[in-house]
Each structure stands twice: as C-alpha cells, then as structure tokens.
Write a protein that holds these residues in place. Structure first.
Motif, PDB file in Angstrom:
ATOM      1  N   TYR B  31       0.844  -1.199   0.000  1.00  0.00           N
ATOM      2  CA  TYR B  31       0.000   0.000   0.000  1.00  0.00           C
ATOM      3  C   TYR B  31       0.877   1.245   0.000  1.00  0.00           C
ATOM      4  O   TYR B  31       1.770   1.382   0.831  1.00  0.00           O
ATOM      5  N   TYR B  35      -0.115  12.382   0.052  1.00  0.00           N
ATOM      6  CA  TYR B  35      -0.881  13.360   0.813  1.00  0.00           C
ATOM      7  C   TYR B  35      -0.336  14.749   0.524  1.00  0.00           C
ATOM      8  O   TYR B  35       0.839  14.916   0.211  1.00  0.00           O
ATOM      9  N   LEU B  43      -3.467  16.677   6.857  1.00  0.00           N
ATOM     10  CA  LEU B  43      -3.063  15.968   5.642  1.00  0.00           C
ATOM     11  C   LEU B  43      -4.300  15.447   4.927  1.00  0.00           C
ATOM     12  O   LEU B  43      -5.194  14.882   5.550  1.00  0.00           O
ATOM     13  N   PHE B  90       3.570  14.574   1.029  1.00  0.00           N
ATOM     14  CA  PHE B  90       4.152  13.405   1.677  1.00  0.00           C
ATOM     15  C   PHE B  90       3.725  12.144   0.956  1.00  0.00           C
ATOM     16  O   PHE B  90       2.550  11.970   0.628  1.00  0.00           O
ATOM     17  N   THR B 103       0.032   0.434   9.515  1.00  0.00           N
ATOM     18  CA  THR B 103       0.845   1.555   9.991  1.00  0.00           C
ATOM     19  C   THR B 103       1.536   2.206   8.805  1.00  0.00           C
ATOM     20  O   THR B 103       2.250   1.550   8.052  1.00  0.00           O
ATOM     21  N   GLN B 104       1.320   3.518   8.664  1.00  0.00           N
ATOM     22  CA  GLN B 104       1.911   4.249   7.552  1.00  0.00           C
ATOM     23  C   GLN B 104       3.321   4.710   7.901  1.00  0.00           C
ATOM     24  O   GLN B 104       3.560   5.235   8.985  1.00  0.00           O
ATOM     25  N   PHE B 106       6.134   7.339   6.576  1.00  0.00           N
ATOM     26  CA  PHE B 106       6.120   8.546   5.760  1.00  0.00           C
ATOM     27  C   PHE B 106       7.503   8.897   5.239  1.00  0.00           C
ATOM     28  O   PHE B 106       8.511   8.708   5.918  1.00  0.00           O
ATOM     29  N   GLY B 107       7.519   9.448   4.024  1.00  0.00           N
ATOM     30  CA  GLY B 107       8.727  10.048   3.504  1.00  0.00           C
ATOM     31  C   GLY B 107       8.983  11.394   4.154  1.00  0.00           C
ATOM     32  O   GLY B 107       8.173  11.884   4.944  1.00  0.00           O
ATOM     33  N   PRO B 108      10.098  12.048   3.813  1.00  0.00           N
ATOM     34  CA  PRO B 108      10.493  13.300   4.468  1.00  0.00           C
ATOM     35  C   PRO B 108       9.730  14.521   3.979  1.00  0.00           C
ATOM     36  O   PRO B 108       9.828  15.581   4.583  1.00  0.00           O
TER      37      PRO B 108
END
Lengths: 114, 115
Positions: B31, B35, B43, B90, B103-104, B106-108
């Motif tokens: 997945y 955002y 978000l 994001f 649980t997501q 996230f990138g920076p």
C-alpha cells in the motif's frame, strides 16, 4: 463515510504538567485509529495505534490513548510534558476493510512552556 | 535501512510546467499513498494504491495523476501545475490495509511552490 475532529488547534502546557489532546471520530465501519507526531520541518512519526485489542493503547515517549466507542473518542494523554514534546499531533482514522482512504484530523499544535 | 524516499525535497516551478515527484520504498509494502499538507487542514489524501497497477482516488485527486508500475515506486505527476497546488507533499507506505499491516511510514516531504 468517516471523519476526524481534533477539538483544539492549539494546546499550551507547562513542562511537567499533563497533556490532553482531544480527538473524536466517525466511521461507518470498525476503525483503526492512530496518532502521529510531526516535529518542525520533519516527516510524520507514529506515536501509537488502536486496532481493536486493548482499549488503552500505550505508545512511544510516554504517550497513551484510550479508545471509547460510546463517546467515539480517542484522546491522547501524557502524564508529564517535556519540552521535546512540542510538535504538531494528528489523529487518523481508517476503516479496517475495503479500499477506503485514510482521514487525518486538522492537527493540534502542542506548545510546552518552561 | 527501511525507508520511504522522495525527490526532490524542494521544488519551485511555474504554472503549467509538468512535473513529477518520485516516491520509493524499500520495505516491499503493498500500500502506498500521497498526501498534501496545508495549514489548518491537516493531511489530505490525494491518491493511493493497493498494489501494482491498482490505484484509487483519495479526497483531493483533481490536478494529479499517479502510476504504480512497480511495487516500490509511486510517482506523483502534476500535468499542469497551478498555484493552488503549492503545498507540502508526503508519500507514505504500509504493508497492507489489514489489522497489523496498516501503519503508515512517511517520507520526508516535498515542498512545492508553483508561481
């Protein structure tokens, strides 16, 4: 349909005092619920999540949240605030089935005064 | 190191000039999602993908495209950017959508300014 309401856009506490960040949700399905934290100029980090096991969920850095189905709430608490807790906090809801999007609350900015 | 990477981190562009923001994860997650974060709005999900070649609209998909040709990559495409797409973006990924998998990570973030 699902939605998340974070009841306070800003919360200010003194260091060493308790923290309460409020979150109410609505969901047509049994949801998973999360709290994420975002420190200034950083990405998002998972604090804790509820997925239908214990209703009191413990997370990192001393935070915990209680799932109350009757009140459709998932408030985040910490007994004693630390300066490093100053950040923005997001409550998130997602249904556990289906191809539905995640929904974020609008965020609560926590200030911690010395 | 397990991570989600985004490029570029900062981008200033002009209205109408096509751009792509890349997103890659090395955790074999099924997945992935995009955002945008705007002040006071939290978000909002733009698009998500349950697996390769499977994408769906989120809450604010207008003006964006995505593709999922490989499991690890999920680029966000703005065919004709407009100033109202100025935002912080994001990318995130998770194992799946089931209990224990959602649980997501996230990138920076990518800060985009459209002039």
């Amino acid at each position: 349909a699902q939605s998340v309401t974070q009841l306070d856009s800003h919360v200010s506490v003194s260091e060493g005092t308790p923290v309460l960040l409020r979150c109410n949700y609505s969901s047509s399905y049994s949801p998973s619920l999360f709290w994420y934290v975002q420190h200034p100029n950083k990405g998002l980090q998972l604090l804790l999540k509820y997925t239908s096991a214990a209703t009191l969920v413990k997370g990192i850095n001393g935070f915990e949240a209680e799932f109350k189905k009757s009140e459709t709430s998932f408030h985040l608490t910490k007994p004693s605030a630390h300066m490093s807790d100053a950040a923005e906090y997001f409550c998130v809801v997602t249904p556990r089935v289906g191809r539905r999007a995640l929904t974020f609350g609008s965020g609560t900015r926590l200030q911690v005064q010395p | 190191e397990a991570q989600v990477t985004q490029n570029p981190r900062y981008l200033i562009t002009v209205t109408g000039k096509k751009l792509t923001v890349t997103c890659s994860q090395n955790m074999n997650h099924e997945y992935m999602s995009w955002y945008r974060q705007d002040p006071g709005l939290g978000l909002r999900q733009i698009y998500y993908s349950m697996n390769v070649e499977v994408t769906d609209k989120g809450d604010v998909p207008e003006g964006y495209k995505v593709s999922r040709k490989e499991k690890r990559n999920f680029p966000l495409i703005l065919e004709s950017p407009s100033p109202n797409q100025t935002s912080l973006y994001f990318c995130a990924s998770s194992l799946g959508r089931g209990i224990g998998q959602d649980t997501q990570y996230f990138g920076p973030g990518t800060r985009l300014t459209v002039l």
